[in-house]
Design an enzyme around this catalytic site. Structure first.
Site, PDB file in Angstrom:
ATOM      1  N   THR A 154       7.409   9.229   9.785  1.00  0.00           N
ATOM      2  CA  THR A 154       6.405   8.346  10.378  1.00  0.00           C
ATOM      3  C   THR A 154       6.229   8.733  11.843  1.00  0.00           C
ATOM      4  OG1 THR A 154       6.893   6.543   8.903  1.00  0.00           O
ATOM      5  CG2 THR A 154       6.064   5.898  11.056  1.00  0.00           C
ATOM      6  N   ARG A 182       2.857  -1.508  -2.265  1.00  0.00           N
ATOM      7  CA  ARG A 182       3.927  -1.804  -1.306  1.00  0.00           C
ATOM      8  C   ARG A 182       3.359  -1.757   0.132  1.00  0.00           C
ATOM      9  NH1 ARG A 182       6.693   1.562   2.858  1.00  0.00           N
ATOM     10  NH2 ARG A 182       8.623   0.459   3.297  1.00  0.00           N
ATOM     11  N   SER A 184       3.914  -1.212   4.063  1.00  0.00           N
ATOM     12  CA  SER A 184       4.794  -0.604   5.070  1.00  0.00           C
ATOM     13  C   SER A 184       4.873  -1.519   6.297  1.00  0.00           C
ATOM     14  CB  SER A 184       4.194   0.745   5.456  1.00  0.00           C
ATOM     15  OG  SER A 184       4.640   1.130   6.722  1.00  0.00           O
ATOM     16  N   GLY A 204      11.653   4.142  10.028  1.00  0.00           N
ATOM     17  CA  GLY A 204      12.835   3.772   9.255  1.00  0.00           C
ATOM     18  C   GLY A 204      12.430   3.052   7.982  1.00  0.00           C
ATOM     19  N   GLY A 206      10.957   0.346   6.039  1.00  0.00           N
ATOM     20  CA  GLY A 206      10.019  -0.721   6.377  1.00  0.00           C
ATOM     21  C   GLY A 206      10.527  -2.107   6.029  1.00  0.00           C
TER      22      GLY A 206
END
Ligand code: ASP
Length: 280
Positions: A154, A182, A184, A204, A206
């Site tokens: 990310t 899903r 984030s 990291g 989420g």
């Protein structure tokens, strides 16, 4: 003027020395270009600029090079926040655009500031963002091998401009192999938050970041008088209590730059015109 950027985590076990060097070089190039850009632009414009460069680099899991979800599709999330106005905009699970962060920039002008799924993709098309496939062969191979990617990647940026204004932007291709739908942390106030006192961008897991409300907590603590280091230490101690995994970058309004992670290999770089720092 200060700029700090991150490119997620670097995993010694799933990557090699060559990739590490390539990431260090890419981060150096992008943080220095972003600093030059900041001389003539606001913090808000600069974080969007920096994150677009990171999205364009396939070394990172955002924009081009994003990870693939369990159904074989890529869905990306990105957000930015202006610390001065405290306006945040973002896209969640957008598909087939080259620079999700630029769609988030566009949304700053609208009353509805965070769009998800098909609505986000449709909004992008209506606003001139052409269909762009962000998949790269390496991600498809990882997906086909069912190799759960551990390197993440990310990206994010915090900038402090000449007028003392702070801004933050974050963009992600997600965790990889997630259930479609899903959400984030990257386009939430847990993963991306700024006000007039501090700006913070996360990477990291989420779910851990949302449970800990990491970015919003650090910013609130700095606002209430904590030093940036104390705000990080307390928030990361709380993250540890839930066995959370994350890394964060920040700048406060006094110009202090800071970074911390729960695992010592977040990929980051910072530059203030004189001092350059990159992860080792
Ligand atoms: N935070 C991102 C997410 O959970 C992943 C990452 O930072 O690599 O979607």
């Amino acid at each position: 003027m200060k700029v700090i950027i991150h490119g997620g985590f670097f995993s010694e076990s799933s990557t090699n020395a060559e990739t590490k060097l390539a990431k260090q070089k890419a981060l150096e190039r992008i943080v220095k270009q972003s600093y030059t850009f900041l001389k003539m632009h606001s913090a808000l414009e600069t974080v969007a600029f920096a994150v677009s460069q990171l999205e364009d680099d396939e070394l990172f899991n955002a924009g081009i090079g994003s990870q693939i979800q369990s159904d074989g599709k890529i869905r990306m999330s990105a957000a930015l926040m202006d610390g001065t106005t405290q306006k945040m905009s973002g896209v969640i699970n957008i598909e087939d655009v080259k620079n999700p962060i630029q769609v988030a920039v566009k949304l700053l002008d609208y009353d509805d500031k965070v769009l998800g799924g098909e609505g986000a993709t449709e909004f992008a098309r209506k606003n001139g963002f052409d269909v762009y496939l962000t998949e790269i062969p390496q991600r498809r191979a990882e997906y086909e091998d069912k190799l759960k990617a551990t390197g993440t990647g990310t990206v994010g940026c915090v900038a402090l401009d000449n007028n003392g204004r702070l801004a933050v932007a974050t963009s992600t291709g997600g965790k990889g192999f997630e259930i479609p739908g899903r959400i984030s942390d990257s386009a939430t106030v847990a993963g991306n938050y700024a006000n007039a006192f501090c700006g913070v961008s996360l990477t990291g897991v989420g779910e851990d970041i949302v449970s800990n409300a990491t970015a919003a907590k650090i910013v609130t603590r700095v606002t209430d008088g904590f030093t940036i280091k104390d705000a990080f230490d307390k928030t990361f101690a709380e993250l540890k209590e839930i066995d959370g995994f994350a890394g964060a970058i920040a700048i406060d309004n006094k110009g202090n730059m800071y970074h911390q992670d729960s695992y010592p290999s977040m990929v980051f770089a910072s530059f203030d015109g004189e001092n350059f720092e990159v992860f080792e």
